[in-house]
Design a protein around this motif. Sequence first.
Motif, PDB file in Angstrom:
ATOM      1  N   ALA A  45      28.619  24.951  36.920  1.00 33.88           N
ATOM      2  CA  ALA A  45      28.167  25.018  35.633  1.00 33.88           C
ATOM      3  C   ALA A  45      27.775  26.395  35.031  1.00 33.88           C
ATOM      4  O   ALA A  45      27.715  26.729  33.725  1.00 33.88           O
ATOM      5  CB  ALA A  45      26.858  24.060  35.291  1.00 33.88           C
ATOM      6  N   ASP A  46      27.201  27.221  35.910  1.00 32.52           N
ATOM      7  CA  ASP A  46      26.599  28.465  35.644  1.00 32.52           C
ATOM      8  C   ASP A  46      27.683  29.794  35.498  1.00 32.52           C
ATOM      9  O   ASP A  46      27.313  30.706  35.182  1.00 32.52           O
ATOM     10  CB  ASP A  46      25.396  28.797  36.328  1.00 32.52           C
ATOM     11  N   ARG A  47      28.979  29.426  36.164  1.00 36.20           N
ATOM     12  CA  ARG A  47      29.897  30.673  35.928  1.00 36.20           C
ATOM     13  C   ARG A  47      31.258  29.832  36.225  1.00 36.20           C
ATOM     14  O   ARG A  47      31.574  28.839  36.592  1.00 36.20           O
ATOM     15  CB  ARG A  47      29.706  31.432  37.387  1.00 36.20           C
ATOM     16  N   TYR A  56      30.976  35.662  36.655  1.00 36.14           N
ATOM     17  CA  TYR A  56      31.210  35.733  35.205  1.00 36.14           C
ATOM     18  C   TYR A  56      31.055  34.282  34.656  1.00 36.14           C
ATOM     19  O   TYR A  56      31.388  33.364  35.185  1.00 36.14           O
ATOM     20  CB  TYR A  56      32.426  36.162  35.113  1.00 36.14           C
ATOM     21  N   TYR A  57      30.722  34.280  33.473  1.00 35.77           N
ATOM     22  CA  TYR A  57      30.633  32.994  32.406  1.00 35.77           C
ATOM     23  C   TYR A  57      31.379  33.552  31.265  1.00 35.77           C
ATOM     24  O   TYR A  57      30.462  34.435  30.516  1.00 35.77           O
ATOM     25  CB  TYR A  57      29.459  32.235  32.400  1.00 35.77           C
ATOM     26  N   ARG A  61      28.672  38.893  32.623  1.00 33.72           N
ATOM     27  CA  ARG A  61      28.337  38.869  34.039  1.00 33.72           C
ATOM     28  C   ARG A  61      27.129  37.994  33.937  1.00 33.72           C
ATOM     29  O   ARG A  61      26.384  38.148  32.997  1.00 33.72           O
ATOM     30  CB  ARG A  61      27.934  40.478  34.533  1.00 33.72           C
ATOM     31  N   VAL A  62      27.142  37.325  35.044  1.00 36.75           N
ATOM     32  CA  VAL A  62      25.672  36.352  35.019  1.00 36.75           C
ATOM     33  C   VAL A  62      24.876  36.654  36.405  1.00 36.75           C
ATOM     34  O   VAL A  62      25.965  37.042  37.336  1.00 36.75           O
ATOM     35  CB  VAL A  62      26.064  34.814  34.965  1.00 36.75           C
TER      36      VAL A  62
END
Length: 67
Positions: A45-47, A56-57, A61-62
């Motif tokens: 869910a977060d990338r 990355y999302y 960059r995350v």
Amino acid sequence: MKGADLSSFVVLESGYAKDGKRVYYDGKVLTDADPVSFDLVRNEADRDAADKKLSYYAGKRVKPDKN
């Protein structure tokens, strides 16, 4: 795409593409992305993509989740 190496250019999914030297999102270069190790990530869910160092999302960059 301006500056892309057409001989190694590959369209991925979700707006991403890469060639032998660069990774792109919606036609813009992701400056720190490593094209050799860059690939899409499924079922997280977060990338939606990652390389050997960064996640990355939607082309941004995350920070990795620290469990």
